[in-house]
Design a protein around this motif. Structure first.
Motif, PDB file in Angstrom:
ATOM      1  N   ARG A   1      15.728  -6.324  -6.537  1.00  0.00           N
ATOM      2  CA  ARG A   1      14.741  -5.869  -7.556  1.00  0.00           C
ATOM      3  C   ARG A   1      13.472  -6.574  -7.239  1.00  0.00           C
ATOM      4  NH1 ARG A   1      17.996  -8.386 -12.485  1.00  0.00           N
ATOM      5  NH2 ARG A   1      19.624  -6.681 -12.895  1.00  0.00           N
ATOM      6  N   ALA A   2      13.351  -7.663  -6.487  1.00  0.00           N
ATOM      7  CA  ALA A   2      12.059  -8.266  -5.912  1.00  0.00           C
ATOM      8  C   ALA A   2      11.468  -7.077  -4.812  1.00  0.00           C
ATOM      9  CB  ALA A   2      12.229  -9.559  -5.263  1.00  0.00           C
ATOM     10  N   LEU A   3      12.305  -6.687  -3.925  1.00  0.00           N
ATOM     11  CA  LEU A   3      11.934  -5.895  -2.694  1.00  0.00           C
ATOM     12  C   LEU A   3      11.375  -4.410  -3.459  1.00  0.00           C
ATOM     13  CD1 LEU A   3      14.793  -6.286   0.011  1.00  0.00           C
ATOM     14  CD2 LEU A   3      12.430  -7.252  -0.136  1.00  0.00           C
ATOM     15  N   TRP A   4      12.178  -3.875  -4.642  1.00  0.00           N
ATOM     16  CA  TRP A   4      11.341  -2.954  -5.123  1.00  0.00           C
ATOM     17  C   TRP A   4      10.016  -3.113  -5.779  1.00  0.00           C
ATOM     18  CZ3 TRP A   4      12.514   1.704  -3.993  1.00  0.00           C
ATOM     19  CH2 TRP A   4      13.589   2.172  -3.312  1.00  0.00           C
ATOM     20  N   ALA A   5       9.997  -4.093  -6.398  1.00  0.00           N
ATOM     21  CA  ALA A   5       8.545  -4.620  -6.950  1.00  0.00           C
ATOM     22  C   ALA A   5       7.810  -4.906  -5.834  1.00  0.00           C
ATOM     23  CB  ALA A   5       8.773  -5.877  -7.909  1.00  0.00           C
ATOM     24  N   LEU A   6       7.845  -5.346  -4.974  1.00  0.00           N
ATOM     25  CA  LEU A   6       7.049  -5.496  -3.525  1.00  0.00           C
ATOM     26  C   LEU A   6       6.592  -4.100  -2.941  1.00  0.00           C
ATOM     27  CD1 LEU A   6       8.559  -8.686  -1.804  1.00  0.00           C
ATOM     28  CD2 LEU A   6       6.361  -8.639  -3.171  1.00  0.00           C
ATOM     29  N   ILE A   7       7.447  -3.458  -3.132  1.00  0.00           N
ATOM     30  CA  ILE A   7       7.283  -1.974  -2.583  1.00  0.00           C
ATOM     31  C   ILE A   7       6.132  -1.274  -3.711  1.00  0.00           C
ATOM     32  CG2 ILE A   7       7.862   0.179  -2.236  1.00  0.00           C
ATOM     33  CD1 ILE A   7      10.602  -0.981  -0.977  1.00  0.00           C
ATOM     34  N   ALA A   8       6.491  -1.452  -4.765  1.00  0.00           N
ATOM     35  CA  ALA A   8       5.663  -0.603  -6.109  1.00  0.00           C
ATOM     36  C   ALA A   8       4.315  -1.310  -5.970  1.00  0.00           C
ATOM     37  CB  ALA A   8       6.320  -0.653  -7.382  1.00  0.00           C
ATOM     38  N   THR A   9       4.278  -2.751  -5.706  1.00  0.00           N
ATOM     39  CA  THR A   9       2.718  -3.225  -5.702  1.00  0.00           C
ATOM     40  C   THR A   9       2.114  -3.102  -4.492  1.00  0.00           C
ATOM     41  OG1 THR A   9       3.649  -5.537  -5.269  1.00  0.00           O
ATOM     42  CG2 THR A   9       3.232  -5.063  -7.801  1.00  0.00           C
ATOM     43  N   GLY A  10       2.917  -3.219  -3.433  1.00  0.00           N
ATOM     44  CA  GLY A  10       2.589  -3.009  -1.932  1.00  0.00           C
ATOM     45  C   GLY A  10       1.469  -1.821  -1.616  1.00  0.00           C
ATOM     46  N   VAL A  11       2.091  -0.662  -2.568  1.00  0.00           N
ATOM     47  CA  VAL A  11       1.436   0.892  -2.091  1.00  0.00           C
ATOM     48  C   VAL A  11      -0.007   0.606  -2.249  1.00  0.00           C
ATOM     49  CG1 VAL A  11       1.588   3.245  -2.246  1.00  0.00           C
ATOM     50  CG2 VAL A  11       3.639   1.803  -1.859  1.00  0.00           C
ATOM     51  N   PRO A  12      -0.298   0.128  -3.827  1.00  0.00           N
ATOM     52  CA  PRO A  12      -1.651   0.302  -3.993  1.00  0.00           C
ATOM     53  C   PRO A  12      -2.550  -0.669  -3.501  1.00  0.00           C
ATOM     54  CG  PRO A  12      -0.284   0.013  -5.949  1.00  0.00           C
ATOM     55  CD  PRO A  12       0.730  -0.036  -4.864  1.00  0.00           C
ATOM     56  N   ILE A  13      -1.828  -1.935  -2.874  1.00  0.00           N
ATOM     57  CA  ILE A  13      -2.573  -2.858  -2.390  1.00  0.00           C
ATOM     58  C   ILE A  13      -2.873  -2.362  -1.004  1.00  0.00           C
ATOM     59  CG2 ILE A  13      -2.350  -5.173  -1.426  1.00  0.00           C
ATOM     60  CD1 ILE A  13      -0.794  -5.903  -3.623  1.00  0.00           C
ATOM     61  N   LEU A  14      -2.045  -1.815  -0.244  1.00  0.00           N
ATOM     62  CA  LEU A  14      -2.264  -1.125   1.051  1.00  0.00           C
ATOM     63  C   LEU A  14      -3.298   0.015   0.675  1.00  0.00           C
ATOM     64  CD1 LEU A  14      -1.342  -1.318   3.936  1.00  0.00           C
ATOM     65  CD2 LEU A  14       0.469   0.718   3.364  1.00  0.00           C
ATOM     66  N   GLY A  15      -3.696   0.902  -0.308  1.00  0.00           N
ATOM     67  CA  GLY A  15      -4.401   1.724  -0.193  1.00  0.00           C
ATOM     68  C   GLY A  15      -5.706   1.149  -0.360  1.00  0.00           C
ATOM     69  N   TRP A  16      -5.950  -0.080  -1.125  1.00  0.00           N
ATOM     70  CA  TRP A  16      -7.206  -0.675  -1.518  1.00  0.00           C
ATOM     71  C   TRP A  16      -7.705  -1.119  -0.238  1.00  0.00           C
ATOM     72  CZ3 TRP A  16      -7.315  -6.102  -3.639  1.00  0.00           C
ATOM     73  CH2 TRP A  16      -8.789  -6.489  -4.030  1.00  0.00           C
ATOM     74  N   LEU A  17      -6.567  -1.880   0.731  1.00  0.00           N
ATOM     75  CA  LEU A  17      -6.972  -2.479   1.815  1.00  0.00           C
ATOM     76  C   LEU A  17      -7.418  -1.423   2.866  1.00  0.00           C
ATOM     77  CD1 LEU A  17      -6.863  -5.048   3.713  1.00  0.00           C
ATOM     78  CD2 LEU A  17      -4.861  -4.183   4.548  1.00  0.00           C
ATOM     79  N   THR A  18      -6.671  -0.342   2.942  1.00  0.00           N
ATOM     80  CA  THR A  18      -7.191   0.714   3.810  1.00  0.00           C
ATOM     81  C   THR A  18      -8.797   1.373   3.392  1.00  0.00           C
ATOM     82  OG1 THR A  18      -4.856   1.350   4.202  1.00  0.00           O
ATOM     83  CG2 THR A  18      -6.677   2.958   4.624  1.00  0.00           C
ATOM     84  N   TYR A  19      -8.950   1.283   2.077  1.00  0.00           N
ATOM     85  CA  TYR A  19     -10.281   1.932   1.862  1.00  0.00           C
ATOM     86  C   TYR A  19     -11.332   0.786   2.044  1.00  0.00           C
ATOM     87  CZ  TYR A  19     -13.915   3.455  -1.536  1.00  0.00           C
ATOM     88  OH  TYR A  19     -14.986   3.594  -1.813  1.00  0.00           O
ATOM     89  N   THR A  20     -11.022  -0.640   1.805  1.00  0.00           N
ATOM     90  CA  THR A  20     -12.223  -1.511   2.269  1.00  0.00           C
ATOM     91  C   THR A  20     -12.306  -1.760   3.397  1.00  0.00           C
ATOM     92  OG1 THR A  20     -10.659  -3.308   1.463  1.00  0.00           O
ATOM     93  CG2 THR A  20     -11.946  -2.434  -0.238  1.00  0.00           C
TER      94      THR A  20
END
Length: 81
Positions: free
Chosen positions: A32-51
């Motif tokens: 469950r934690a890994l799925w939550a990390l994936i779900a939160t990691g995608v937008p964080i990665l997009g934000w990091l790539t943008y900035t």
């Protein structure tokens, strides 16, 4: 005010810390934690790539994949850690 690139890097560092701590959970909770990390990691990665740019995005994508897949790969190889 904190610069957005520094804030993005701090959030990524926190995500990596949570990913490392997820390894200490029981298998059912870990899944469950890994799925939550994936779900939160995608937008964080997009934000990091943008900035910070695409090079930082690809680098942290590779780092995140390595952190998330480390335990299952070691289990398949017969190593326990």
């Amino acid at each position: 005010m904190i610069h957005s690139a520094v804030l993005a890097l701090a959030v990524v560092a926190g995500w990596l810390l949570l990913a490392r701590l997820a390894r200490t959970l029981r298998p059912r909770q870990r899944q469950r934690a890994l799925w939550a990390l994936i779900a939160t990691g995608v937008p964080i990665l997009g934000w990091l790539t943008y900035t910070c740019g695409p090079l930082a995005g690809v680098g942290f994508l590779a780092l995140g994949v390595l952190v998330l897949l480390r335990l299952p790969l070691r289990r398949r190889a017969g190593l326990n850690s």
